[in-house]
Write an enzyme that holds these catalytic residues in place. Structure first.
Site, short mmCIF file in Angstrom:
data_model
loop_
_atom_site.label_atom_id
_atom_site.label_comp_id
_atom_site.label_asym_id
_atom_site.label_seq_id
_atom_site.Cartn_x
_atom_site.Cartn_y
_atom_site.Cartn_z
CB THR A 55 -14.73 -1.28 -6.71
OG1 THR A 55 -14.04 -0.42 -7.62
CG2 THR A 55 -15.81 -0.52 -5.97
CD GLU A 63 -2.35 8.19 -15.29
OE1 GLU A 63 -1.31 7.51 -15.44
OE2 GLU A 63 -2.34 9.34 -14.78
CD GLU A 64 -1.52 12.23 -13.05
OE1 GLU A 64 -0.88 11.50 -12.28
OE2 GLU A 64 -1.01 12.80 -14.03
CD GLU A 74 -11.48 -3.73 -11.85
OE1 GLU A 74 -10.59 -4.28 -11.19
OE2 GLU A 74 -12.23 -2.84 -11.38
CB SER A 129 14.75 -27.94 -16.58
OG SER A 129 13.89 -28.53 -15.63
CG HIS A 173 0.26 -11.03 -18.58
ND1 HIS A 173 1.49 -11.60 -18.81
CD2 HIS A 173 -0.26 -10.77 -19.82
CE1 HIS A 173 1.71 -11.67 -20.11
NE2 HIS A 173 0.66 -11.18 -20.75
N GLY A 231 6.67 -1.05 -7.84
CA GLY A 231 5.96 0.16 -8.23
C GLY A 231 5.90 0.35 -9.72
#
Length: 853
Positions: A393, A546-547, A558, A729, A802, A812
């Protein structure tokens, strides 16, 4: 209070029990009659035999069964607080909250005392000195005189109040400073530092956390989540919940894994795979299921450069099973496998070489801190820098009611060849079998000095790699959430997070961070019971999954993208909290000012110096953010400024079952002093961002950092052999413009201080509104650095929005700046790189403009 009952450990299954006897179907579920009637447990990884599940009651421990962890006596805390200069920021009536209000500033005390004792003068005294028109009082009814006098008094009082309110002496908004009620923030900080781990709670928490394995999606991690939730409630957090997501996870079958030399007959051999201390099965999270055989080839660290060298030496890896070692020139295990896949390999074995992770470094556990020869580093091999969160997802949350999902074979986040980790004990047999095949390399291709490292070739012994597993496309995971609402801006949120799931018992990763966070919750809970509340909401989060590719935190983000982009102020992450004595931080540059302020007041336990002094002596700087932990979705998807902090030592038995409580107590932090120091830093930084009237981020620091990032990018662009000139520049002009605008923006800081101190600590309504607007603009700054155009984000990785921080395609875990430009440079697309430069410059300039308009 009576003695509390000792917490009886729940009958958690061994990992073998938890994963054995599963039907081949990946969608199989056990019925309630086989587990329990607890609906939350249905779908969790459990065994149908030889397992007595905890009842609903035993699985949810009461406050009196928190493994013997005692809360500080309320009377003791009351006495300490009465000796401190703290004042309740609220005006709600409560017997214990009044303790925080006993000492106000002298100016305010004198004002309130005089105001509370104010009596209106006798009207008769005034009337006697004023010549009024002659009135025949005998003609007036006596009752009318009384009524008129009272009306006159009411109008007089209302007039006085109107003047006071209009002049901002009194304000009935939610602005505490307008009310003149001030507490001493220094006393709050002293309280937090003095009470951090003062009764050894952290080690008690960690001892319980490491009692049993708690892999994501298993019942062990669910029960641990319930325990965390109870401690959240005991810490006075509000709206404590276990938020559920359904995600793609894989689990090994005990007899479904194999690494064996199958040809020639004389060299036949089979790897053990497991550790001596087997508590959880060895496997790779999100690995490809498969059974493959091919010639064995050693490919060093498995980087693209390593595979290119093999190709240059005429050694083909097509159809081969590749053996690579952890760490080195390619730190991300998933990208090692992807590089092998792209080179034509059919399978990949990753092992822990003692040169990086074992006896070459020093004594191994239990005699030292390093990985023993039978130790195996588990870990996920999903492509975190390509897809983050649930790999099925990407870009939308895996809530139970969301039916939109990819198929595993459609996900860009999964490798296409099977893989498995093994120990040095197993790997050295494979290396021995390669002698005389291919070429013997030296230098950086060699690990243990006494061992020969041959590459192998198509004539190498054939190896069978089998990885047959259970794959769950909708496995339940649970984030544990709880908050402490802010009283001035409750919608503004500081999120504090640590993940809970581990590959085994996880003392350092992530147990040390979890224990520290739970202690911060306890200390803040003591403050809350005494009436303190922050200005802005603090939300604590114990992430699941998390792992496996940062799933829990990413799905949380999300699921709240719009809210966090509008109201997310900061995310403060601690993952592996303590493995040594060296403090490190990776963060948005906005954190430089508040972090330096915090570490200046926390002492290093070994030297007695402040952490800031050591930081400066060693010339350390805040590192950039890569893709290593739960900050990724906050920073890179919604622009919530993030930080990741830890005390680091030499390597430890990372992701193995030797990362246990004994290791931490003997080698990680024997006297728990660095846990305490990490707790102080984390808690004080929370206070910096949640409870200072003026948000302490500094955009000027960001502007300075951006100028350095542009210089680094310029050097990066000149690195490739086919490099072309990029025009930076406009990007430099944008950073210069940001520097100018940020300096103008922060002139407000001193103006506000001058106003407040010049008025004896009072803040007018107008100044309060200006301060809040200033804080809101500051909190929104990084959100304005997102590429939110239709279809915006990094090319082919649009989850990452971002423009300054995000992982590169092949970086990674490593930190990277301006990843969109670097990715184009890596593939030689110089026109695309220039387009990225111009786009980023425009976004930075717009963000700078919004600071002051």
């Amino acid at each position: 209070m009576g003695d509390k009952a000792q917490y009886e450990h729940l009958p958690i299954p061994t990992y073998e029990e938890a994963t054995s006897s599963r039907p081949a179907s990946s969608q199989s579920r056990l019925g309630p009659e086989e587990i329990s009637d607890d609906a939350e447990r249905q779908g969790l990884l459990v065994s149908a035999r030889n397992y007595r599940p905890p009842t609903v009651e035993s699985a949810r421990p009461s406050l009196d069964s928190l493994d013997g962890i005692e809360q500080d006596g309320e009377n003791e805390v009351r006495r300490e607080m009465q000796q401190m200069d703290i004042e309740d920021p609220l005006s709600d009536a409560s017997s214990n909250r009044s303790l925080l209000r006993y000492r106000l500033s002298k100016s305010f005390s004198s004002f309130t005392n005089s105001f509370s004792s104010l009596t209106l003068p006798s009207f008769r005294n005034y009337l006697s000195n004023i010549r009024w028109p002659s009135i025949n009082y005998q003609q007036l009814d006596a009752n009318r005189v009384v009524i008129l006098g009272r009306l006159f008094g009411v109008f007089l009082i209302m007039g006085v109040l109107y003047v006071l309110i209009a002049s901002d002496v009194l304000s009935f908004g939610r602005n505490r400073m307008g009310m003149g009620q001030m507490y001493d923030p220094e006393s709050i900080r002293v309280f937090v530092q003095n009470h951090m781990n003062d009764h050894g709670h952290m080690q008690k928490y960690l001892e319980h956390i490491t009692d049993f394995p708690h892999i994501a999606g298993t019942e062990g991690n669910y029960v641990l989540g319930e325990w965390v939730a109870e401690l959240f409630k005991a810490g006075e957090l509000e709206d404590v919940e276990m938020e559920k997501y359904e995600v793609y996870l894989n689990y090994p079958r005990k007899d479904g894994r194999r690494v064996a030399i199958v040809e020639p007959e004389a060299l036949k051999w089979e790897a053990r795979i497991e550790e001596d201390q087997e508590q959880a099965l060895v496997f790779h999270g999100h690995s490809k299921s498969g059974d493959v055989t091919g010639p064995l080839i050693y490919a060093n660290f498995g980087s693209r450069e390593d595979f290119k060298r093999l190709d240059d030496e005429g050694i083909s890896v097509k159809g081969a099973v590749v053996l690579v070692r952890y760490y080195g020139s390619q730190g991300d295990r998933a990208l090692k496998i992807k590089a092998a896949e792209l080179a034509g390999a059919v399978g990949c074995i990753i092992y822990s070489d003692p040169a990086q992770d074992g006896f070459v470094q020093g004594p191994t556990f239990p005699d030292g801190r390093f990985m023993p020869e039978d130790g195996v580093q588990r870990g996920a091999v999903s492509l975190m820098s390509w897809v983050v969160g649930d790999v099925l997802t990407p870009g939308w949350p895996s809530t139970p009611d969301n039916k939109r999902r990819l198929k595993p074979e459609e996900s860009a986040g999964l490798n296409k060849i099977p893989s498995i980790p093994i120990s040095w004990n197993d790997a050295k047999h494979l290396l021995e079998a390669l002698k005389g095949h291919g070429k013997q390399f030296s230098g950086d291709w060699v690990g243990v000095p006494e061992v020969e490292y041959w590459t192998g070739n198509q004539d190498s012994p054939k190896v069978n790699l089998k990885n047959i597993q259970d794959e769950e496309t909708k496995q339940p995971i649970y984030n544990v959430l709880g908050k402490m609402s802010g009283w001035e801006q409750p919608e503004k949120k500081i999120v504090v997070g640590n993940h809970r799931d581990a590959w085994c018992t996880g003392a350092a990763d992530p147990g040390s961070g979890t224990a520290i966070m739970l202690e911060i919750v306890r200390v803040f809970g003591e403050l809350r019971r005494l009436g303190w509340r922050p200005l802005r909401t603090i939300e604590f989060a114990s992430w699941d999954g998390e792992e496996y590719n940062l799933i829990g935190s990413t799905e949380y983000v999300e699921n709240r993208e719009t809210q966090l982009r509008e109201d997310g102020v900061a995310y403060l992450n601690v993952d592996v909290g303590v493995t040594g004595a060296d403090f490190h931080a990776a963060a948005s540059p906005l954190y430089e000012h508040p972090l330096m302020h915090v570490i200046n007041r926390v002492s290093d336990p070994s030297t007695g110096k402040s952490i800031r002094e050591i930081w400066d002596e060693q010339g350390r700087q805040i590192a950039g953010l890569g893709a290593g932990s739960d900050f990724v979705a906050f920073q890179d998807i919604v622009g919530t400024s993030s930080i990741d902090m830890f005390f680091k030592g030499a390597k430890f038995p990372y992701h193995s079952c030797y990362d246990n409580f004994e290791w931490m107590a003997r080698y990680g932090d024997p006297d728990w002093s660095y846990h305490k120091a990490m707790g102080e830093i984390w808690a004080l930084l929370i206070l910096e961002l949640a409870d200072k009237p003026l948000l302490s981020f500094q955009v000027t620091s960001y502007a300075s950092a951006l100028a350095k990032y542009v210089d680094d990018l310029d050097a990066y662009a000149k690195g490739p052999a086919d490099s072309q000139s990029l025009d930076f520049s406009r990007l430099r002009e944008a950073t210069d413009f940001l520097s100018q605008q940020s300096q103008q923006f922060h002139t407000f800081d001193q103006s506000w201080r001058d106003f407040v101190f010049g008025s004896g600590g009072f803040e007018s309504s107008a100044m309060g509104a200006a301060r809040i607007d200033h804080n809101d603009r500051l909190a929104q700054f990084e959100t304005h650095l997102l590429d939110l155009r239709d279809g915006g984000g990094l090319a082919n990785r649009t989850q990452f929005k971002h423009v300054v921080f995000a992982p590169q395609v092949w970086s990674g875990y490593d930190d990277a700046t301006f990843p969109g430009v670097r990715d184009m440079i890596d593939v030689g697309n110089w026109d695309g790189a220039q387009v990225q430069v111009e786009m980023i410059a425009s976004i930075i300039k717009d963000a700078a403009t919004k600071l002051n308009t």
